[in-house]
Design an enzyme around this catalytic site. Structure first.
Site, PDB file in Angstrom:
ATOM      1  N   GLY A 134      39.857  28.144  37.562  1.00 26.15           N
ATOM      2  CA  GLY A 134      38.311  28.681  37.139  1.00 26.15           C
ATOM      3  C   GLY A 134      38.430  29.224  36.470  1.00 26.15           C
ATOM      4  N   GLY A 170      42.303  39.927  34.241  1.00 29.72           N
ATOM      5  CA  GLY A 170      40.565  39.399  33.302  1.00 29.72           C
ATOM      6  C   GLY A 170      41.046  39.862  32.121  1.00 29.72           C
ATOM      7  CG  ASP A 326      43.359  23.940  33.819  1.00 27.05           C
ATOM      8  OD1 ASP A 326      44.259  23.395  33.495  1.00 27.05           O
ATOM      9  OD2 ASP A 326      43.352  25.283  33.664  1.00 27.05           O
ATOM     10  CG  ASP A 336      40.966  26.636  27.615  1.00 28.62           C
ATOM     11  OD1 ASP A 336      39.748  26.958  27.239  1.00 28.62           O
ATOM     12  OD2 ASP A 336      40.706  25.622  28.498  1.00 28.62           O
TER      13      ASP A 336
END
Length: 574
Positions: A134, A170, A326, A336
């Site tokens: 995620g 994060g 992912d 990414d």
């Protein structure tokens, strides 16, 4: 007759002015941030996590968690922004001058109309199923529709914790954010499908990072990139629900339906057509009819888009570095940007990722095969959800291989200025380049200076390439001379003039690529709050195929300091 012509011209001129606006300029009204036309189809149409807290957990039966950015800022600053991405959103350039712009695009102040969330997905990491992953540090603000009804998703990377952050903070640092911002825009200018970057904001707060994993973390400036793409859906977005099975298999179908409707609408109502029915070549002579199963048609298109993008990576010497499932876009975008790197010296086993060094799974030469492996996982996911049968899944993989070879051969043929693909000639060239560690980008740019004249004496054949063929001995000179002779022989039968071929080759062989050391120089300056080099590098990388007189230093080989630890190599979590 003349008056009639004048009338026609004046009417055409009048119409042109109307379409451009009264002042003759482009009339498309540029928007303020408050006027962006937000849509939230992902949130509206897909299952949500009932919770909105950031406690790390398994998020079940849901595609996303609603989540406000939580990053802390102190006098945040706008480092750089992309004019061409602002144009996609029809955003007025004056908006970037607003005093509150850095607050809005760090996530510290809410953007009017946004409904932020973090996406839930899983993935295979280095070939092993990793379960739920995620968006651990990316928060999507929503989708913006422009006047052409193009859908652009805006996402803040480094905006704070989500339930998917696991043990991480994060946040993102300026170093990795500059790399992502610049590479997103550089890849677009190279003609490679990619996510884009609207802007980069420095938060004014430090973030602790152990860059070398040696137990010595240091504080680095925090930053946030606003990433932009039609969608950030990945192979892992579907995989997670298929792996969980049972009622979650229905989520795979729901998500597939959503994706096809919004991003592959041409597959929705296909009529029966021989052109997209294919024999599988098996003994029972069965046929895969893509018109009767939209999911099969979709799987094939995802496979082909992926193959096409990876072929283009190979063409410019780009190594992604962490091709986990992912990190594979379902739209075939490069997504990414972590430990990426462009080849300097040609080395098929090059990997820019320290985590990948032992096995080099994701090295430059392996990328096409890894792309196929990832497509196989995607096809398996759709089969598990009973959206594909085995023949259709196998056919999607077959199409990947065909598409990759078609595109790669076409790219290499153009890079060499040949009229038709010559496997032996290209193979010998790459072998020679690997032996002598020739700079990939500079060599192909110089190759266009070779004249198709078989009468050139042997001693003069390597003169156009001398800047790329450094420190080679007599034996290697002979090998290169032999290759150049056969190359000139091939060119001389093509009927294409030297000037025409040079222009064509220079349109596919970039002069400027985003070398690691260029990024590092821009990062070093930006960490001292001098953003000029980041902005200059963006400008140069927006025109990679142009000569750009005065900018030659950006095409130079890496200096000696570029090989120190930490410049060329990064881990996947930097």
């Amino acid at each position: 007759m003349e008056s009639a012509a004048v009338t026609v011209d004046s009417v055409a001129d009048k119409l042109k002015k109307q379409s451009l606006g009264n002042d003759g300029s482009n009339s498309k009204r540029m928007l303020k941030l408050e006027e962006l036309n937000w849509d939230h189809s992902f949130v509206r149409e897909l299952p949500a996590d009932p919770r909105t807290d950031t406690i790390p957990r398994e998020v079940l039966h849901a595609c996303y968690t609603k989540m406000l950015p939580s990053v802390e800022v102190e006098n945040p600053q706008l480092v750089v922004w992309s004019e061409s991405v602002a144009e996609l959103l029809e955003l007025d350039p004056k908006e970037f001058e607003r005093p509150d712009f850095p607050l809005l695009f760090s996530g510290a102040s809410p953007l009017v109309g946004a409904v932020p969330y973090a996406q839930n997905y899983g993935g295979h990491q280095f070939g092993m199923w990793a379960g739920q992953l995620g968006d651990g540090r990316a928060i999507t603000l929503g989708e913006v529709l422009n006047s052409k009804s193009e859908r652009w998703e805006l996402q803040l990377k480094g905006a704070g914790k989500t339930p998917y952050s696991r043990f991480a903070d994060g946040l993102a640092v300026l170093r990795s954010s500059i790399r992502e911002f610049l590479c997103s825009e550089a890849m677009h200018s190279l003609g490679i499908p990619t996510t884009r970057a609207l802007c980069l904001v420095m938060t004014g707060k430090d973030v602790s990072r152990d860059m070398f994993y040696d137990g010595n973390p240091k504080d680095e400036p925090g930053a946030i990139v606003c990433r932009v793409a039609e969608s950030f859906l990945r192979f892992g977005s579907y995989q997670l629900h298929a792996f969980r099975g049972k009622e979650d298999l229905e989520i795979v179908r729901t998500l597939a339906d959503y994706t096809i409707r919004l991003h592959f609408p041409h597959l929705e109502n296909m009529s029966k057509s021989e052109s997209i029915s294919f024999s599988t070549g098996e003994e029972d002579d069965s046929v895969v009819d893509l018109t009767s199963n939209k999911y099969a048609a979709w799987a094939v298109e995802v496979a082909e888009r992926t193959a096409s993008t990876i072929a283009r990576w190979q063409g410019v010497g780009f190594t992604h570095g962490v091709m986990n499932t992912d990190n594979m876009s379902v739209l075939g975008l490069t997504i990414d940007y972590g430990p990426f790197g462009f080849l300097d010296a040609f080395d098929p086993s090059f990997t820019p990722n320290t985590t990948d060094l032992p096995g080099r799974r994701y090295c430059f030469a392996n990328q096409p095969d890894i792309g196929l492996w990832n497509v196989a996982q995607f096809a398996t996911t759709l089969s598990t959800a009973q959206l594909l049968n085995d023949k259709e899944a196998n056919y999607a993989m077959e199409r990947y291989g065909i598409k990759f070879m078609d595109d790669y051969q076409a790219i290499m043929t153009k890079k060499l200025g040949l009229v038709k693909y010559n496997k032996h000639m290209i193979g010998e060239l790459l072998k020679n380049m690997a032996v002598d560690k020739v700079d990939y980008t500079n060599f192909f740019r110089l190759l266009s200076n070779i004249k198709a004249d078989p009468t050139i004496p042997d001693k003069q054949l390597l003169i156009p390439l001398k800047a790329a063929l450094l420190d080679i001995g007599q034996e290697r000179k002979e090998a290169w001379t032999s290759w150049v002779k056969s190359y000139i022989q091939e060119l001389s039968t093509s009927g294409v003039s030297d000037d025409e071929r040079k222009a064509s080759m220079n349109s596919v062989n970039p002069k400027y690529i985003l070398r690691n050391y260029l990024c590092q120089s821009a990062i070093d300056a930006a960490e001292q709050e001098d953003f000029g080099e980041v902005r200059q590098l963006l400008k140069v990388m927006q025109r990679p195929f142009d000569e750009q007189p005065g900018m030659e230093k950006y095409a130079r080989l890496p200096p000696a300091w570029a090989y120190r630890p930490g410049v060329g190599m990064l881990s996947c979590s930097s």
